[in-house]
Design an enzyme around this catalytic site. Structure first.
Site, PDB file in Angstrom:
ATOM      1  N   ASP A  39     -19.130  33.078 -24.816  1.00  0.00           N
ATOM      2  CA  ASP A  39     -19.628  34.033 -24.294  1.00  0.00           C
ATOM      3  C   ASP A  39     -20.532  35.075 -24.169  1.00  0.00           C
ATOM      4  OD1 ASP A  39     -21.463  33.133 -21.493  1.00  0.00           O
ATOM      5  OD2 ASP A  39     -19.454  34.540 -20.312  1.00  0.00           O
ATOM      6  N   LYS A  41     -23.761  37.449 -24.445  1.00  0.00           N
ATOM      7  CA  LYS A  41     -24.571  37.655 -23.700  1.00  0.00           C
ATOM      8  C   LYS A  41     -24.694  38.708 -23.129  1.00  0.00           C
ATOM      9  CE  LYS A  41     -22.389  36.246 -19.123  1.00  0.00           C
ATOM     10  NZ  LYS A  41     -22.110  34.994 -18.458  1.00  0.00           N
ATOM     11  N   PRO A  42     -25.984  39.284 -22.672  1.00  0.00           N
ATOM     12  CA  PRO A  42     -26.075  41.228 -22.531  1.00  0.00           C
ATOM     13  C   PRO A  42     -25.493  41.157 -21.389  1.00  0.00           C
ATOM     14  CG  PRO A  42     -27.871  39.057 -22.507  1.00  0.00           C
ATOM     15  CD  PRO A  42     -27.173  38.641 -22.692  1.00  0.00           C
ATOM     16  N   ASN A  44     -22.256  40.649 -21.385  1.00  0.00           N
ATOM     17  CA  ASN A  44     -20.874  41.031 -22.471  1.00  0.00           C
ATOM     18  C   ASN A  44     -20.671  41.634 -22.931  1.00  0.00           C
ATOM     19  OD1 ASN A  44     -19.384  39.372 -20.518  1.00  0.00           O
ATOM     20  ND2 ASN A  44     -19.900  37.629 -21.537  1.00  0.00           N
ATOM     21  N   ASP A  57     -15.391  40.533 -21.975  1.00  0.00           N
ATOM     22  CA  ASP A  57     -14.822  39.145 -21.571  1.00  0.00           C
ATOM     23  C   ASP A  57     -14.556  38.438 -22.355  1.00  0.00           C
ATOM     24  OD1 ASP A  57     -14.528  37.472 -19.117  1.00  0.00           O
ATOM     25  OD2 ASP A  57     -16.858  37.886 -18.435  1.00  0.00           O
TER      26      ASP A  57
END
Length: 166
Positions: A39, A41-42, A44, A57
């Site tokens: 996962d 992504k920005p 995280n 995360d």
């Protein structure tokens, strides 16, 4: 990083390289323990006041060696790799694809795979190459475009094989 993108839309190329390097270091460590984040992504990727980058995360992370007969499709759609979307077994190269999506967004201010429906986004991720970053932002250095393009290869064997290589 999501907040930075809201405020700036794009980040500088030196910032992009710094963020990419630190995320690669975090992923290299996770992958050495056979953990795939799944996962990237920005939201995280946290940037501390001193500029240090932290990968957050690991809630849906998975052991690479895990025999998962009932593979669940988990992650954030716009950042998922083709193998994640199709329910195939994932490894560190899936995280590299997702990092490529983030890097694309950092240098262009746009996501590489968008659409009006889930189906159209899935189709683009699995079947279409994104618009080259330099077509959106002519100032993207060729070496950064090369890295992003290699990360976003549909076939995991055509991507960087690990974050150290990247």
């Amino acid at each position: 990083l999501r907040q930075v993108l809201k405020e700036q839309e794009k980040v500088t190329f030196p910032q992009t390289i710094t963020i990419a390097t630190q995320v690669c270091n975090a992923l290299e460590y996770a992958h050495s323990l056979e953990i795939v984040h799944r996962d990237i992504k920005p939201e995280n990727i946290m940037i501390l006041k001193d500029g240090q980058v932290k990968l957050m995360d690991f809630g849906i992370a998975q052991l690479i060696s895990r025999d998962d007969r009932e593979r669940k499709i988990v992650g954030t759609l716009g950042y998922m790799s083709p193998e994640q979307i199709t329910g195939m077994k994932v490894d560190g190269r899936s995280d590299i694809f997702s990092l490529g999506v983030v890097l694309y967004q950092l240098v262009t201010g746009e996501k590489p795979f968008t659409g009006d429906t889930l189906t159209s986004i899935i189709y683009k991720i699995t079947q279409q190459d994104p618009v080259p970053p330099r077509s959106i932002n002519i100032q993207v250095p060729p070496h950064i475009e090369f890295i992003i393009t290699k990360c976003l290869q549909k076939d995991p064997t055509r991507r960087f094989q690990n974050t150290n290589e990247m």
